[in-house]
Design a protein around this motif. Structure first.
Motif, mmCIF file in Angstrom:
data_model
loop_
_atom_site.group_PDB
_atom_site.id
_atom_site.type_symbol
_atom_site.label_atom_id
_atom_site.label_comp_id
_atom_site.label_asym_id
_atom_site.label_seq_id
_atom_site.Cartn_x
_atom_site.Cartn_y
_atom_site.Cartn_z
ATOM 1 N N PRO A 97 -13.373 -17.732 58.223
ATOM 2 C CA PRO A 97 -13.164 -19.172 58.404
ATOM 3 C C PRO A 97 -12.804 -19.474 59.858
ATOM 4 N N PRO B 56 -22.398 -21.975 59.141
ATOM 5 C CA PRO B 56 -21.567 -21.855 57.935
ATOM 6 C C PRO B 56 -21.126 -23.255 57.501
ATOM 7 N N THR C 257 -20.143 -24.785 54.928
ATOM 8 C CA THR C 257 -19.001 -25.105 54.064
ATOM 9 C C THR C 257 -17.676 -25.028 54.818
ATOM 10 N N ASP C 258 -17.725 -24.670 56.098
ATOM 11 C CA ASP C 258 -16.510 -24.462 56.879
ATOM 12 C C ASP C 258 -15.981 -25.793 57.414
ATOM 13 N N TYR D 135 -13.338 -26.309 59.184
ATOM 14 C CA TYR D 135 -12.853 -26.188 60.560
ATOM 15 C C TYR D 135 -13.991 -26.450 61.555
ATOM 16 N N ARG E 176 -23.715 -20.723 51.613
ATOM 17 C CA ARG E 176 -22.714 -20.760 52.680
ATOM 18 C C ARG E 176 -23.338 -21.007 54.055
#
Length: 421
Positions: A370, A63, A65-66, A68, A95
């Motif tokens: 997320p 993922p 675009t994360d 974290y 994503r």
């Protein structure tokens, strides 16, 4: 002595297996006249690949675009941005990004013949490889003593008697936990040697025989005796197949690896029409505690082998692709945060890949929230949001026509997520 009918059936099997351009009409007519099903009658085949060691699903399908995840993996995080110094991830949907070493999967994903399930795993929170594999292969994640494996139960739910001992085949040195049980299943370490191991099958005989005739004669009941003499005629013919010089279709090139060679042999068995309906093999080396790497390294090599082997197999299937579905599995995933040695430790959820013409493909199924600490299991792991039994049962139901989840996965009553059309 081989019976005439056994010879005709086995002869047709051998001719088809070595690719002599089809079965002569007189042999086809002879087989059609027998009371037992023709060995070259087409059947649907489910091929399962177990990635032992726990694949990092966040590295395989990221993922990207994360933020974290990016912060948690300062040296392992990969981007989908073009023009960077490193190879970018393959952007699947804006994503999720596919690891660049799995580029072989991109075409079938775009063609909607591959689906990916993310956040898949077991409801049992163990991080023991042995226990997690045992629970996944038995299909009973909270029962340690289950005698049968879920693939063995699948064989028993196919709705017909086994015409040959090859209904369930594992291309491994010994019978995997998935195939333990009361239904026909064999392990073949190598078609060239044709060594069969029966350990773990409660109806098979745990012995070494000098020949298949010896094995047959020494077995008074159970799996081997029930298959009948003609099955052993077919087995003897299989021994004579020149698997070493097998030529895959469509110029398919299998990696010269354990997985590549196993899938090549599964392809041969499918084309031989020996009655195989469930096949199993495995891939090791996924326990990436140290120096996991990004675009290069052990993880990149492993995912490259997985994708190249699967796609060689898929190309080799040619016109048989409608009859085959391939599904991967792994016992759990890896920690969201990288460790101090450039690797990842035992985690919870991972992802899997399902390849076939009947999949609901071109999508990353499942829920991945997320990767903030408050959304992680135990504050460290990608949460399991899809029970593996929901995916495995849906694939078995849709592809093999099995519609008895209570037997296939006892104690499970969850929902399916639509990975198949």
């Amino acid at each position: 002595m081989t019976s005439r009918r056994g010879f005709i059936k086995a002869g047709g099997l051998a001719l088809f297996g070595i690719g002599l351009g089809g079965i002569p009409g007189f042999l086809a007519d002879a087989v059609a006249g027998t009371k037992t099903p023709a060995l070259f009658k087409r059947k649907k085949v489910l091929v399962c690949i177990f990635q032992r060691g726990a694949m990092d699903g966040l590295a395989a399908v990221t993922p990207f675009t994360d933020e974290y995840l990016k912060a948690a993996r300062p040296t392992l995080f990969m981007s989908a941005a073009k023009g960077s110094a490193n190879k970018p991830l393959i952007d699947l949907d804006g994503r999720f990004g596919l690891h660049p070493s799995m580029s072989a999967f991109e075409t079938v994903f775009r063609e909607k013949r591959m689906s990916i399930v993310h956040g898949i795993g077991s409801p049992n929170t163990t991080r023991s490889h042995f226990d997690a594999q045992d629970y996944m292969e038995s299909g009973t994640p909270f029962k340690k003593g289950t005698e049968s494996g879920w693939l063995n139960r699948a064989v028993g739910l196919l709705g017909h008697e086994a015409a040959t001992p090859f209904q369930g085949v594992s291309l491994t040195s010994s019978l995997p936990r998935s195939f333990y049980g009361y239904n026909p299943a064999v392990a073949i370490s190598n078609l060239q040697d044709f060594n069969i191991q029966m350990k773990g099958n409660t109806q098979a005989v745990n012995m070494t025989a000098k020949s298949f005739e010896d094995l047959y004669d020494q077995t008074s009941s159970g799996l081997l005796k029930e298959t009948g003499k003609e099955s052993f005629d077919a087995i003897k013919m299989l021994q004579k197949i020149d698997s070493k010089n097998y030529k895959p279709e469509n110029n398919a090139v299998y990696p010269n690896t354990g997985l590549g060679n196993s899938l090549k042999q599964i392809a041969q068995l499918i084309k031989m029409d020996v009655g195989m309906e469930v096949a199993f093999t495995e891939s090791g080396g996924w326990d990436t505690h140290f120096n996991q790497g990004t675009e290069t390294g052990i993880f990149a090599r492993n995912v490259n082998d997985l994708s190249e082997s699967m796609m060689a197999f898929w190309a080799d299937m040619g016109t048989l692709q409608d009859d085959v579905t391939v599904m991967t599995m792994t016992e759990f995933g890896r920690t969201v945060k990288q460790n101090g040695t450039g690797g990842t430790d035992h985690g919870r959820a991972s992802c899997n890949f399902i390849l076939g013409n009947a999949v609901n493909g071109g999508l990353v199924h499942g829920l991945v929230n997320p990767l903030a600490v408050e959304n992680l299991e135990d504050g460290r792991d990608l949460a399991v949001t899809t029970d593996f039994r929901g995916v495995f049962s849906e694939v078995a139901d849709r592809h093999l026509g099995i519609h008895n989840d209570k037997v296939l996965f006892p104690d499970w009553s969850g929902k399916k997520i639509g990975v198949m059309r």
